[in-house]
Design an enzyme around this catalytic site. Structure first.
Site, short mmCIF file in Angstrom:
data_model
loop_
_atom_site.label_atom_id
_atom_site.label_comp_id
_atom_site.label_asym_id
_atom_site.label_seq_id
_atom_site.Cartn_x
_atom_site.Cartn_y
_atom_site.Cartn_z
N ARG A 210 41.61 5.82 69.36
CA ARG A 210 42.60 4.73 69.48
C ARG A 210 42.65 4.23 70.91
O ARG A 210 42.70 3.03 71.16
CB ARG A 210 43.99 5.24 69.07
N ASP A 248 47.22 -1.84 54.66
CA ASP A 248 47.24 -0.53 54.02
C ASP A 248 47.83 -0.70 52.62
O ASP A 248 48.50 -1.69 52.33
CB ASP A 248 48.08 0.47 54.83
N SER A 249 47.58 0.30 51.76
CA SER A 249 48.12 0.23 50.40
C SER A 249 49.43 1.00 50.27
O SER A 249 50.07 0.95 49.23
CB SER A 249 47.08 0.79 49.42
N ASP A 295 39.17 2.50 59.06
CA ASP A 295 39.34 3.97 59.08
C ASP A 295 39.87 4.43 57.72
O ASP A 295 41.04 4.74 57.57
CB ASP A 295 40.33 4.33 60.21
N CYS A 335 36.27 10.29 57.57
CA CYS A 335 36.87 11.62 57.70
C CYS A 335 36.37 12.55 56.59
O CYS A 335 37.01 13.54 56.27
CB CYS A 335 38.39 11.53 57.71
N1 SAH Z 1 43.90 4.63 60.76
C1 SAH Z 1 45.04 5.46 60.43
C2 SAH Z 1 44.72 6.53 59.41
C3 SAH Z 1 44.17 6.01 58.10
S1 SAH Z 1 44.27 7.15 56.79
C4 SAH Z 1 45.62 6.07 61.70
O1 SAH Z 1 45.10 5.80 62.79
O2 SAH Z 1 46.59 6.80 61.61
C5 SAH Z 1 43.74 6.19 55.45
C6 SAH Z 1 44.75 5.17 54.96
O3 SAH Z 1 44.14 4.41 53.92
C7 SAH Z 1 46.03 5.70 54.35
O4 SAH Z 1 47.13 5.19 55.06
C8 SAH Z 1 46.04 5.18 52.89
O5 SAH Z 1 47.35 4.77 52.47
C9 SAH Z 1 45.14 3.99 53.01
N2 SAH Z 1 44.43 3.56 51.79
C10 SAH Z 1 43.81 4.32 50.86
N3 SAH Z 1 43.19 3.52 49.96
C11 SAH Z 1 43.42 2.24 50.33
C12 SAH Z 1 43.03 0.97 49.82
N4 SAH Z 1 42.25 0.88 48.73
N5 SAH Z 1 43.43 -0.15 50.45
C13 SAH Z 1 44.22 -0.05 51.56
N6 SAH Z 1 44.60 1.11 52.10
C14 SAH Z 1 44.21 2.25 51.50
#
Ligand code: SAH
Length: 391
Positions: A210, A248-249, A295, A335
């Site tokens: 980040r 995000d979802s 991510d 991840c």
């Molecule tokens: N980048 C973030 C961590 C991401 S974790 C950080 O720095 O903290 C992965 C994320 O993807 C989660 O918040 C989850 O809610 C979201 N997610 C999972 N499937 C998704 C989709 N199809 N569309 C959008 N978001 C999604």
């Protein structure tokens, strides 16, 4: 007088990795006559030649049947043992960070298989994924109290990996209460829900990524795909990005991101959307961003998902590259520990090429320093983050 501890025998010529120093023995490598032992029993591990592998915990239900905690036999796994390990873990984090926000224990990387602890000042979130560690919860919590005197200790025993060990799932406060707290990172104040949020509530692993990404964003437009509670997005806004959007979802995660933006006096737009659909839409609308972050959650959850998961990473890299402006930057992360770095690199390269873009890879990194890995378990370094600049 103490009872003699059960010895687990490593089969002749088996246990190659453990002989080289790894802390695991697989069920096919040991004599399983001890399979009636209670899950998580403390054992001594010895070879047919009398060689001592050390003190470990045993679980007949798990493929990784033995996890070693000490190279000597007959080590008593009491509060004193844990306090020593916790102090060693703490000393590293206190060297790395000025503020008490970090992963305090990273499982095998800190000599404590099955245990992660994330620290948020006076609150600790404890995550246990093995029967061995679950059976040692009492001395562990006593040692945590002695070492840090936390006000709140939350047990997040809801990781799916627990089912592989035959463990039940639960979330409860072992001390004080759980809930919403503030996290300080790279000069930004975020919020995390330690009880209902994902994993332990916050992803410390991306801290350095980040900070690096944020350093590229002054005056730029930024799209943070899979933003969760705003980790990358708010770091960028804090570093002077002019236009920041997060996707995000998860509605609760987006709510925390929005609150954190307000708490930091930053302007960001957080939108609930499916990332693949939204990237397709942005691409069709010919919209682009100077800096794009993708991510996602793990696409390769187990070895058998490798091919479809790898394809999903390729598609994500293609779509994310399609909405990255010429001269812009793209960060793609994985991840999934089940996709090797080489494969992830080649899928991202193929996706970017498919988008018709040429690129230079400028940074290749993993998790921050509070996520040490055991040198004999390189595959436990699950996080991969690639940063490209695109023409
Ligand atoms: N980048 C973030 C961590 C991401 S974790 C950080 O720095 O903290 C992965 C994320 O993807 C989660 O918040 C989850 O809610 C979201 N997610 C999972 N499937 C998704 C989709 N199809 N569309 C959008 N978001 C999604």
């Amino acid at each position: 007088m103490t009872n003699k501890r059960t010895a687990i025998h490593v089969k002749p010529r088996e246990g190659r990795r453990a002989r080289a120093g790894a802390p695991w023995l697989f069920s096919n490598e040991i004599d399983m006559t001890a399979k009636t032992l209670a899950p998580g029993a403390v054992v001594n591990v010895v070879g047919d030649d009398g060689r001592v592998f050390g003190t470990g915990t045993f679980n007949a239900k798990s493929l990784i049947a033995v996890r070693l905690l000490d190279p000597a036999a007959d080590i008593v796994l009491d509060a004193e043992f844990f306090a020593k390990k916790l102090k060693r873990a703490l000393a590293l984090r206190e060297t790395l960070y000025a503020a008490p926000y970090y992963r305090l224990v990273n499982a095998e990387g800190d000599g404590l298989p099955g245990l992660t602890i994330d620290r948020f000042a006076d609150t600790c979130v404890v995550q246990i994924t093995t029967a061995g560690m679950e059976a040692l919860l009492e001395p562990l919590l006593a040692a945590l109290d002695e070492t840090l005197q936390p006000e709140n200790v939350v047990l997040r025993a809801d990781a799916p990996a627990r089912s592989l060990e035959g463990l039940e799932l639960y979330v409860r406060a072992a001390k004080g209460n759980a809930g919403r707290i503030a996290v300080e990172e790279n000069g930004v104040r975020y919020f995390a829900d330690l009880e209902a949020g994902q994993k332990t509530g916050w992803y410390y692993d991306q801290r350095d990524n980040r900070a690096f990404l944020a350093s590229l964003t002054r005056g730029k437009s930024v799209l943070d795909a899979y933003c969760y509670t705003g980790g990358f997005a708010l770091a960028a806004a804090h570093a002077g990005a002019k236009d920041v959007a997060g996707l995000d979802s998860s509605t609760p995660a987006l709510g925390l991101a929005q609150e954190a933006a307000a708490a930091n006096n930053l302007t960001c737009k957080f939108v609930k959307a499916d990332v693949f659909e939204e990237l397709e839409r942005l691409w069709a609308a010919r919209e682009s961003f100077d800096v794009v972050v993708a991510d996602p959650p793990p696409f390769v959850k187990s070895k058998k998902d490798l091919e479809p998961g790898a394809k999903a990473y390729r598609k994500l890299a293609r779509l994310a590259a399609s909405v990255t402006a010429p001269g812009g930057f793209l960060l793609v992360a994985s991840c999934s520990h089940n996709i090797p770095l080489e494969r992830f690199l080649s899928e991202c390269a193929a996706g970017i090429l498919r988008a018709g873009r040429s690129a230079r890879l400028i940074r290749q990194s993993g998790a921050a320093g509070d996520h040490p890995t055991h040198p004999m378990l390189p595959e436990s370094a699950y996080l991969k983050a690639l940063v490209y600049t695109l023409d």
